[in-house]
Design an enzyme around this catalytic site. Sequence first.
Site, PDB file in Angstrom:
ATOM      1  CG  ASP A 296       9.837  -0.812   2.778  1.00  0.00           C
ATOM      2  OD1 ASP A 296      10.048  -0.069   2.067  1.00  0.00           O
ATOM      3  OD2 ASP A 296       7.943  -1.049   3.113  1.00  0.00           O
ATOM      4  CG  ASP A 520      -0.839   2.993   4.331  1.00  0.00           C
ATOM      5  OD1 ASP A 520       0.228   2.659   3.162  1.00  0.00           O
ATOM      6  OD2 ASP A 520      -0.138   3.384   5.147  1.00  0.00           O
TER       7      ASP A 520
HETATM    8  C1  BGC Z   1      -0.111  -3.724  -1.080  1.00  0.00           C
HETATM    9  C2  BGC Z   1      -0.088  -4.021  -2.419  1.00  0.00           C
HETATM   10  C3  BGC Z   1      -0.750  -2.747  -3.805  1.00  0.00           C
HETATM   11  C4  BGC Z   1       0.516  -1.124  -2.898  1.00  0.00           C
HETATM   12  C5  BGC Z   1      -0.104  -0.357  -3.304  1.00  0.00           C
HETATM   13  C6  BGC Z   1       0.932  -2.293  -0.819  1.00  0.00           C
HETATM   14  O1  BGC Z   1       1.063  -1.630   0.759  1.00  0.00           O
HETATM   15  O2  BGC Z   1       0.875  -5.006   0.186  1.00  0.00           O
HETATM   16  O3  BGC Z   1      -0.879  -4.491  -2.211  1.00  0.00           O
HETATM   17  O4  BGC Z   1      -0.759  -2.871  -4.647  1.00  0.00           O
HETATM   18  O5  BGC Z   1       0.464  -0.565  -1.672  1.00  0.00           O
HETATM   19  O6  BGC Z   1      -1.676  -0.184  -2.845  1.00  0.00           O
END
Ligand code: BGC
Length: 581
Positions: A296, A520
């Site tokens: 991102d 998410d």
């Molecule tokens: C989170 C991370 C996480 C990743 C995988 C992201 O949205 O901010 O902390 O490791 O997703 O699930």
Amino acid sequence: MRFRRKGVSAPLAVTAVLAMVGVPAVLGSSAEAAPGCKVDYTITNQWDTGFGATVTVTNLGEPITGGWTLEWDFPGNQRVQQGWNGNFGQQGTRVTVRDAGWNGSLGTGGTASPGFNGSYSGTNGKPAVFTLNGTTCTGSTTPTTTTTPTTSSPTTTTSTPNPGGPKVDNPYVGAGVYVNPDWSAKAAAEPGGARIANQPTAVWLDRIAAITGTTSGRGLRAHLDEAVRQSAGKPLVIQLVIYNLPGRDCSALASNGELKANELGRYQTEYIDPIAAILADPKYSTLRIVNVIELDSLPNLVTNVTPRPTATPECDVMKANGNYVKGVGHALAKFGPIPNVYNYIDIGHHGWLGWDDNLGPSAALMAEAARTSGSTTANVHGFIANAANYGALKEPYFTVNDSVGGTSVRTSKWVDWNRYVDELSYAQGFRQEAIRAGFSADVGMLIDTSRNGWGGAARPTGPGPSTTVDAYVNGSRTDRRIHLGNWCNQAGAGLGERPKAAPEPGIDAYVWVKPPGESDGASKEIPNTEGKGFDRMCDPTYTGNPRNQYNLSGALPDAPLSGHWFSAQFQELMKNAYPAL
Ligand code: BGC
């Protein structure tokens, strides 16, 4: 994760809502200052005529505020060719590195990690003595100061060169892929989860503590050790997500991170450099290490900055301070020279960068980042599309070239002038754009297919009616989101294609980067120590923002913090898998 944020789409006129060396520095020390320093000179990689090295210096004495100068003599004919995290100079065998400005202050215990690429012939021996602001680095403080470097007591530590490599064109071909035991155990504990628990998913290094390990997962060395075990002497890819930039997730809140917008120095010395040192360990040289670089970040600097109507103040800050670009450049510069590491830069997804006015500038920005902080585009092996997003891989019932009664589907509300309607065509299109922007003609693409399956009862079985472009597109599309810009815990989504090597031209692999079952973002405010905020795009009652043109968020209810286990979503993903389980 958050992701996706759609950028400004098409031509403004047609898009209503989105209108959218030498001399040791002055010591200035007094007798009681007790200066001292420690240096760790690590050769991160080496080939017959060149090498890369990181020189981590730790100030053991009083805080240094006015800048520093680090010096050593090469024992052979080594020449510094290109350095980073410092201003390098060389006269004869003597190398002088001055701070880079931003890292000019070193508190007691503070470190700086200048690095460089150099040439040599014969033996690449290591320097024996280092001085910091004229003080010999012995690994302890000295009772009095001196301006005269001595030639005694070498205190360097070194690692042997990593013999891995040379890099192969597509690391996934002929290789297994690492199954993360931490994710696998959670998947296997779910009813029906055993069907997918042996699928390879990426390891997210989403904070500094993830390097050594957290309550939710083992540390990097433990993963790499396990990967060596899983490889059993055969080629094995392990997929890491590098995800901890300063000011992370500037267009959303769900995945804000631990580092403040201005903490580039910490990102480099406490996050990237230690990871690079581990990856360069010869113990791991037989692995093929795929790094997914900073989801991102660069896309946000294209679409979510002033003067776009989708701009956020946080993204404007990250554009102005340059720390995303410098951070990505630093990561590439550190990881790229390691012979068995393959870097793939995140390119968002078609519903974000697929518009003409986003695609070219994105490729150009990525080329700029790849040439920053001492990096070159040669450090980029490829790009990844759809990481942690939901864009359909292939829309089987319509293409962007279709029209209804002479009107292009690009005019439909859903497509909204985008140049692409699915991730495969987007990834292949971006690849060409990247090559035009100066990347190697050999770059390969990855597509995250962990959650873009769109199967289940709501999946269309043929094209929509040819009455209007909107009816046609809405009836045809398998991506059932309310809006393409929706990105959080999408209702109706399913698991996508299972991970697969070389599935289509230009595509190195389908991969599962976002581990299915990991949220998410939380549906409501949840206090936490991970830096994560509450983004209303994860709240099913939210009616949106400019980045999804004020549509409902489409998120599942009752979600936990991003990255935390979300059983209901895991079950839904299995139910709507396409191909079905
Ligand atoms: C989170 C991370 C996480 C990743 C995988 C992201 O949205 O901010 O902390 O490791 O997703 O699930």
